[in-house]
Design a protein around this motif. Sequence first.
Motif, mmCIF file in Angstrom:
data_model
loop_
_atom_site.group_PDB
_atom_site.id
_atom_site.type_symbol
_atom_site.label_atom_id
_atom_site.label_comp_id
_atom_site.label_asym_id
_atom_site.label_seq_id
_atom_site.Cartn_x
_atom_site.Cartn_y
_atom_site.Cartn_z
ATOM 1 N N GLY A 1 9.066 -52.980 48.985
ATOM 2 C CA GLY A 1 8.556 -54.167 48.305
ATOM 3 C C GLY A 1 8.606 -55.402 49.183
ATOM 4 O O GLY A 1 7.575 -56.043 49.466
ATOM 5 N N GLU B 1 17.829 -59.821 55.427
ATOM 6 C CA GLU B 1 18.057 -58.371 55.383
ATOM 7 C C GLU B 1 19.532 -58.065 55.664
ATOM 8 O O GLU B 1 20.071 -58.467 56.691
ATOM 9 C CB GLU B 1 17.161 -57.644 56.388
ATOM 10 C CG GLU B 1 17.474 -56.173 56.595
ATOM 11 C CD GLU B 1 17.571 -55.355 55.308
ATOM 12 O OE1 GLU B 1 16.617 -55.379 54.519
ATOM 13 O OE2 GLU B 1 18.622 -54.695 55.099
ATOM 14 N N CYS C 1 19.047 -51.313 56.086
ATOM 15 C CA CYS C 1 18.500 -51.521 57.429
ATOM 16 C C CYS C 1 17.145 -52.207 57.285
ATOM 17 O O CYS C 1 16.607 -52.303 56.166
ATOM 18 C CB CYS C 1 18.314 -50.177 58.141
ATOM 19 S SG CYS C 1 17.271 -49.035 57.217
ATOM 20 N N ASN D 1 14.993 -48.155 52.605
ATOM 21 C CA ASN D 1 14.936 -46.684 52.472
ATOM 22 C C ASN D 1 13.635 -46.096 53.003
ATOM 23 O O ASN D 1 13.553 -44.879 53.224
ATOM 24 C CB ASN D 1 15.182 -46.289 51.022
ATOM 25 C CG ASN D 1 16.653 -46.389 50.684
ATOM 26 O OD1 ASN D 1 17.487 -45.682 51.257
ATOM 27 N ND2 ASN D 1 16.997 -47.311 49.804
ATOM 28 N N GLY E 1 10.167 -39.528 53.075
ATOM 29 C CA GLY E 1 9.317 -38.434 53.541
ATOM 30 C C GLY E 1 7.890 -38.887 53.722
ATOM 31 O O GLY E 1 7.032 -38.108 54.146
ATOM 32 N N VAL F 1 5.642 -39.410 51.615
ATOM 33 C CA VAL F 1 4.683 -38.842 50.654
ATOM 34 C C VAL F 1 4.231 -40.012 49.785
ATOM 35 O O VAL F 1 5.025 -40.569 49.028
ATOM 36 C CB VAL F 1 5.367 -37.750 49.795
ATOM 37 C CG1 VAL F 1 4.420 -37.272 48.705
ATOM 38 C CG2 VAL F 1 5.814 -36.598 50.680
ATOM 39 N N ALA G 1 22.577 -61.421 50.888
ATOM 40 C CA ALA G 1 22.501 -62.411 49.806
ATOM 41 C C ALA G 1 23.610 -62.118 48.812
ATOM 42 O O ALA G 1 23.820 -60.966 48.414
ATOM 43 C CB ALA G 1 21.144 -62.330 49.127
ATOM 44 N N ASP H 1 10.708 -55.129 44.264
ATOM 45 C CA ASP H 1 11.119 -53.757 44.581
ATOM 46 C C ASP H 1 10.857 -52.862 43.368
ATOM 47 O O ASP H 1 10.191 -53.270 42.416
ATOM 48 C CB ASP H 1 12.597 -53.733 45.013
ATOM 49 C CG ASP H 1 13.486 -54.367 43.959
ATOM 50 O OD1 ASP H 1 13.235 -54.176 42.756
ATOM 51 O OD2 ASP H 1 14.441 -55.089 44.341
ATOM 52 N N ALA H 2 11.427 -51.658 43.378
ATOM 53 C CA ALA H 2 11.114 -50.684 42.323
ATOM 54 C C ALA H 2 11.711 -51.037 40.966
ATOM 55 O O ALA H 2 11.523 -50.297 40.003
ATOM 56 C CB ALA H 2 11.622 -49.307 42.762
ATOM 57 N N GLY I 1 6.882 -44.826 46.199
ATOM 58 C CA GLY I 1 6.645 -45.779 47.283
ATOM 59 C C GLY I 1 5.306 -46.495 47.260
ATOM 60 O O GLY I 1 5.238 -47.726 47.371
HETATM 61 C C1 LIG Z 1 15.615 -39.740 52.001
HETATM 62 C C2 LIG Z 1 14.588 -40.436 51.163
HETATM 63 C C3 LIG Z 1 13.310 -39.895 51.057
HETATM 64 C C4 LIG Z 1 12.346 -40.538 50.287
HETATM 65 N N1 LIG Z 1 11.068 -40.053 50.295
HETATM 66 C C5 LIG Z 1 10.099 -40.726 49.650
HETATM 67 C C6 LIG Z 1 8.735 -40.322 49.772
HETATM 68 O O1 LIG Z 1 8.398 -39.362 50.457
HETATM 69 N N2 LIG Z 1 7.804 -41.036 49.106
HETATM 70 C C7 LIG Z 1 8.131 -42.135 48.343
HETATM 71 O O2 LIG Z 1 7.232 -42.742 47.757
HETATM 72 N N3 LIG Z 1 9.412 -42.534 48.227
HETATM 73 C C8 LIG Z 1 10.393 -41.879 48.870
HETATM 74 N N4 LIG Z 1 11.683 -42.318 48.805
HETATM 75 C C9 LIG Z 1 11.981 -43.473 47.950
HETATM 76 C C10 LIG Z 1 11.568 -44.779 48.624
HETATM 77 O O3 LIG Z 1 12.158 -44.865 49.894
HETATM 78 C C11 LIG Z 1 11.996 -45.942 47.734
HETATM 79 O O4 LIG Z 1 11.383 -45.775 46.462
HETATM 80 C C12 LIG Z 1 11.582 -47.280 48.298
HETATM 81 O O5 LIG Z 1 12.048 -47.481 49.599
HETATM 82 C C13 LIG Z 1 12.124 -48.372 47.389
HETATM 83 O O6 LIG Z 1 11.628 -49.599 47.845
HETATM 84 P P1 LIG Z 1 12.376 -50.924 47.423
HETATM 85 O O7 LIG Z 1 11.633 -52.060 47.992
HETATM 86 O O8 LIG Z 1 12.623 -50.872 45.961
HETATM 87 O O9 LIG Z 1 13.849 -50.828 48.079
HETATM 88 P P2 LIG Z 1 14.338 -50.408 49.529
HETATM 89 O O10 LIG Z 1 13.245 -49.807 50.324
HETATM 90 O O11 LIG Z 1 15.575 -49.627 49.337
HETATM 91 O O12 LIG Z 1 14.688 -51.815 50.198
HETATM 92 C C14 LIG Z 1 15.750 -52.613 49.769
HETATM 93 C C15 LIG Z 1 16.185 -53.498 50.932
HETATM 94 O O13 LIG Z 1 17.047 -54.526 50.475
HETATM 95 C C16 LIG Z 1 18.137 -54.665 51.388
HETATM 96 N N5 LIG Z 1 19.233 -55.286 50.621
HETATM 97 C C17 LIG Z 1 19.903 -54.742 49.579
HETATM 98 N N6 LIG Z 1 20.785 -55.645 49.081
HETATM 99 C C18 LIG Z 1 20.655 -56.779 49.827
HETATM 100 C C19 LIG Z 1 21.286 -58.054 49.808
HETATM 101 N N7 LIG Z 1 22.208 -58.358 48.890
HETATM 102 N N8 LIG Z 1 20.919 -58.976 50.737
HETATM 103 C C20 LIG Z 1 19.967 -58.679 51.669
HETATM 104 N N9 LIG Z 1 19.341 -57.470 51.735
HETATM 105 C C21 LIG Z 1 19.673 -56.548 50.818
HETATM 106 C C22 LIG Z 1 18.396 -53.244 51.859
HETATM 107 O O14 LIG Z 1 19.119 -53.208 53.056
HETATM 108 C C23 LIG Z 1 16.953 -52.734 52.005
HETATM 109 O O15 LIG Z 1 16.419 -53.055 53.269
HETATM 110 C C24 LIG Z 1 12.677 -41.717 49.568
HETATM 111 C C25 LIG Z 1 13.961 -42.250 49.666
HETATM 112 C C26 LIG Z 1 14.913 -41.637 50.460
HETATM 113 C C27 LIG Z 1 16.284 -42.251 50.572
#
Ligand SMILES: Cc1cc2nc3c(=O)[nH]c(=O)nc-3n(C[C@H](O)[C@H](O)[C@H](O)COP(=O)(O)OP(=O)(O)OC[C@H]3O[C@@H](n4cnc5c(N)ncnc54)[C@H](O)[C@@H]3O)c2cc1C
Length: 517
Positions: free
Chosen positions: A16, A35, A79, A83, A88, A90, A230, A471-472, A484
């Motif tokens: 996101g 981050e 990182c 995630n 993967g 997909v 944060a 995010d999600a 994703g």
């Molecule tokens: C092994 C694995 C395989 C996956 N395979 C798939 C796939 O094939 N297809 C798919 O669609 N989805 C897949 N997913 C799920 C997908 O990665 C997540 O749905 C997606 O990354 C979520 O996005 P997001 O923006 O909600 O959060 P994230 O991508 O988790 O990002 C959150 C970010 O916030 C940062 N953060 C957290 N707290 C703080 C804070 N207090 N201050 C500053 N930074 C902070 C974290 O470090 C991170 O960088 C997989 C996940 C994993 C772990």
Amino acid sequence: MPSEGYDVVIIGTGAGGGTLARALADAPARILLVERGRFVPREPENRDPAAVWGRRRYQTSERWVDGGGRSFRPYMHYCVGGNTKFWGSVLFRMRREDFGELEHVDGVSPAWPIDYDTLEPYYDRAERLYEVHGTAGEDPTEAPRAPFPYPAVPHAEQVARYVARIREQGLHPSPLPLGLRGPGEPGRCILCDTCNSFPCHRDAKSDADVCCVRPAAARGNVTLWTDARARRLLTDPAGRRVEAVEVDHGGERRRVEASLVVLSCGAVNSAALLLQSANDRHPDGLANSSGLAGRRYMAHLATMMAGFHPFRRNRTVFQKTVAINDFYLRGPDGGHPLGQIQTQGRTHGVMARTAVPWMPLGFFDFWVARGLDWLAMTEDLPRPDNRVTVDAGGRVRLSYGPNNVRAHDRLVREVRRMLRRLGLGIVYAHPRSIHNTTHQCGTLCFGTDPRRSVLDPWCRSHDVENLFVVDASFFPSSSAVNPGLTIVAQALRVADHIRETELRCAGAQDPFPRTGA
Ligand SMILES: Cc1cc2nc3c(=O)[nH]c(=O)nc-3n(C[C@H](O)[C@H](O)[C@H](O)COP(=O)(O)OP(=O)(O)OC[C@H]3O[C@@H](n4cnc5c(N)ncnc54)[C@H](O)[C@@H]3O)c2cc1C
Ligand code: SF4
């Protein structure tokens, strides 16, 4: 406390936040990305199952507690890119039906405040930005759509033979949509066997770091703070606007002021941060007048499966190319939806051993060399008691009990049957534990009614006017496809809205044209 000012601060650089940063980067605005983690280093361990799975090198060492008070280490990666660095790749669109109410065996999956047509142009853009490969028109549950920007990754020879035999069973396998950069092209993706759950050692995976954060941070108006966590959002005295974010960075606590604050820490951590930011005006947590912040947590019911033949070696390196959606909307007897089936990346002995650690590694190496790996995935339904809370010391508590279990069990039975018909008579099934947070979503759901949702349909808080969450967390239902691409598409939609309503600048006509394939 040192203080600095920006137009926009984005907290979290995953699917996101990273995407939103990329979509706003060319706007006339000073943008700060906060981050918590660092860049994942490119190093030999990127491809080493013993490092990634055995020693859990890239996973956070943080601990949460579950509803029963048991401590566990969440499968999360802090990182740049979040995630997505480990996904993967997909990258599915949700089905048109997922946006409406869907009746499941264990309850109703609620409707979204937007429909498929609203998100479709953003899915198109998201697929270009994340270089998604696929073939339109082969998946029986897919809405009619424009061609994918990149052609599907062809099945390996052995997989193609299985696909033909799956068709003979009356099923409709289709190419798995994958975000990969130049698969098979010189210097780019080599279609290796360490993709899902590993970081890409060639920067060839379409993740938020490579596709979004790095290009955004290369612009002069965008600043990236890594190792910056944060801690709390502070509001004005009326509680209507976020005035500042407290961030631990460079060994000190800093106060960041911004006209607009976008939260994107992942569904668990964003909810936790809002709950931790309670104040006099928001005694139950920031943006929580509905009482729903942290509730309705969902994570998918997922079972990793493998079919074996003791005398048939699986010589495929990259096998993650098949999707089967025949049971997505209804079961084989015409009953309720069961979910999705997809091939998985190759399992390595070390990975399999995490399920039964006392068995010798050689045993697993023998079997995984003969296994064809699958993932069966069922929609998780939103329940208010499945929730995130934060204890007095700031520790996350994730209370979760799975539901829709009957549908999932039935799906697993269907996969077993399919594998046996393929001659893979020995089937191993490993359900993901209740501590698996990989597909977390739903904790700050969006909707039109402020009493029944935390965010509005543009992912802006109903209660706090300059606060967005991308995010999600916003998912009102989880669907049964990987989340994703939908997170990315909605972040692009929110970015357009922010440009128009807050930054007063329209976006480029086609911001992410297809690059050469
Ligand atoms: C092994 C694995 C395989 C996956 N395979 C798939 C796939 O094939 N297809 C798919 O669609 N989805 C897949 N997913 C799920 C997908 O990665 C997540 O749905 C997606 O990354 C979520 O996005 P997001 O923006 O909600 O959060 P994230 O991508 O988790 O990002 C959150 C970010 O916030 C940062 N953060 C957290 N707290 C703080 C804070 N207090 N201050 C500053 N930074 C902070 C974290 O470090 C991170 O960088 C997989 C996940 C994993 C772990
Ligand atoms: S080279 Fe391709 S298959 Fe291998 S990790 Fe990178 S993106 Fe995944």
